[in-house]
Design a protein around this motif. Structure first.
Motif, mmCIF file in Angstrom:
data_model
loop_
_atom_site.group_PDB
_atom_site.id
_atom_site.type_symbol
_atom_site.label_atom_id
_atom_site.label_comp_id
_atom_site.label_asym_id
_atom_site.label_seq_id
_atom_site.Cartn_x
_atom_site.Cartn_y
_atom_site.Cartn_z
ATOM 1 N N TYR A 61 0.833 -1.201 0.000
ATOM 2 C CA TYR A 61 0.000 0.000 0.000
ATOM 3 C C TYR A 61 0.865 1.247 0.000
ATOM 4 C CZ TYR A 61 -3.358 3.495 1.559
ATOM 5 O OH TYR A 61 -4.146 4.615 1.662
ATOM 6 N N ARG A 63 0.016 5.207 0.022
ATOM 7 C CA ARG A 63 -1.099 6.139 0.188
ATOM 8 C C ARG A 63 -1.281 7.050 -1.025
ATOM 9 N NH1 ARG A 63 -2.591 11.136 2.173
ATOM 10 N NH2 ARG A 63 -4.413 11.099 3.512
ATOM 11 N N HIS A 66 -2.543 4.652 -3.953
ATOM 12 C CA HIS A 66 -3.683 3.760 -3.812
ATOM 13 C C HIS A 66 -4.892 4.314 -3.063
ATOM 14 C CE1 HIS A 66 -0.259 0.828 -4.342
ATOM 15 N NE2 HIS A 66 -1.036 0.609 -5.379
ATOM 16 N N LEU A 67 -4.745 5.388 -2.273
ATOM 17 C CA LEU A 67 -5.876 5.886 -1.496
ATOM 18 C C LEU A 67 -7.034 6.273 -2.418
ATOM 19 C CD1 LEU A 67 -7.011 6.452 1.293
ATOM 20 C CD2 LEU A 67 -6.094 8.783 1.098
ATOM 21 N N GLN A 68 -6.708 6.897 -3.541
ATOM 22 C CA GLN A 68 -7.678 7.156 -4.601
ATOM 23 C C GLN A 68 -7.031 6.755 -5.910
ATOM 24 O OE1 GLN A 68 -9.178 11.157 -4.736
ATOM 25 N NE2 GLN A 68 -10.885 10.570 -3.440
ATOM 26 N N ARG A 69 -7.755 5.973 -6.680
ATOM 27 C CA ARG A 69 -7.248 5.563 -7.995
ATOM 28 C C ARG A 69 -8.421 5.108 -8.844
ATOM 29 N NH1 ARG A 69 -5.674 -0.261 -9.252
ATOM 30 N NH2 ARG A 69 -7.124 -1.388 -7.961
ATOM 31 N N VAL A 80 -11.911 6.779 -7.620
ATOM 32 C CA VAL A 80 -12.638 6.479 -6.378
ATOM 33 C C VAL A 80 -11.652 6.075 -5.295
ATOM 34 C CG1 VAL A 80 -14.791 5.797 -7.528
ATOM 35 C CG2 VAL A 80 -13.054 4.071 -7.074
ATOM 36 N N GLY A 81 -12.084 6.157 -4.058
ATOM 37 C CA GLY A 81 -11.253 5.793 -2.919
ATOM 38 C C GLY A 81 -11.071 4.283 -2.796
ATOM 39 N N ILE A 82 -10.047 3.883 -2.068
ATOM 40 C CA ILE A 82 -9.715 2.477 -1.894
ATOM 41 C C ILE A 82 -10.876 1.698 -1.283
ATOM 42 C CG2 ILE A 82 -8.605 2.794 0.374
ATOM 43 C CD1 ILE A 82 -7.535 0.284 -2.365
ATOM 44 N N GLN A 85 -13.634 0.197 -3.736
ATOM 45 C CA GLN A 85 -13.189 -0.759 -4.741
ATOM 46 C C GLN A 85 -12.555 -1.969 -4.077
ATOM 47 O OE1 GLN A 85 -9.536 0.650 -6.923
ATOM 48 N NE2 GLN A 85 -10.128 2.577 -5.953
ATOM 49 N N ARG A 90 -4.021 -2.414 -0.225
ATOM 50 C CA ARG A 90 -4.913 -1.783 0.733
ATOM 51 C C ARG A 90 -4.163 -1.364 1.998
ATOM 52 N NH1 ARG A 90 -9.629 -2.638 -1.310
ATOM 53 N NH2 ARG A 90 -10.746 -1.955 0.546
#
Length: 151
Positions: A61, A63, A66-69, A80-82, A85, A90
């Motif tokens: 992970y 941040r 991956h926090l929003q992708r 969208v946020g992790i 999805q 994570r």
């Protein structure tokens, strides 16, 4: 912060050697239980599906990344946020997938559709109860597009 310690109940065996975002639907995996849990799958053969909880030891992970992708990093998907999805990288390395049960033996559970690579540690197995697990559910339209050729 409290430290959380878990021990694997078994391990995944399949032909998947590295992380991937697609085409998990047809993969067949054998979950080999540790000896002390053999009798724990008694009665599971009467279910069609189970939910597998496992440790994503290869997930990393980041941040910023991956926090929003965009799901599967596809340009046609929304940002969208992790937590909106099912991405593998994570904040906590926990995976969970509902799978079709293919076979139950004294020591193993064979399943179809588990998105885990060979050697993945399994933390828990739960029977799939439609009354708990599949209520009147809705998803955004992009999820249908994302999953179009998944299974």
């Amino acid at each position: 912060m409290n430290k959380i310690i878990m021990q694997p109940i078994g391990y995944v065996h399949n032909n998947v050697e590295s992380k991937k975002d697609v085409s998990w639907g047809e993969d067949v995996s054998i979950i080999e239980l540790n000896e002390e849990y053999y009798t724990g799958i008694s009665g599971l053969k009467d279910f069609s599906h189970a939910t597998i909880i496992y440790y994503l030891d290869k997930a990393v992970y980041d941040r910023e990344k991956h926090l929003q992708r965009r799901p599967q990093n596809r340009d046609d998907m929304p940002l969208v946020g992790i937590f909106a999805q099912r991405g593998k990288d994570r904040p906590n390395q926990i995976g969970m997938t509902s799978v079709k049960i293919v076979e139950v033996t004294e020591k193993t559970l064979t399943v179809k559709g588990l998105d885990a690579i060979d050697g993945t540690a399994v933390l828990d197995i739960k029977p799939y109860y439609p009354v708990y697990d599949k209520k009147e559910a809705t998803v955004p339209e992009w999820v249908d597009r994302l999953m179009e050729h998944y299974f």
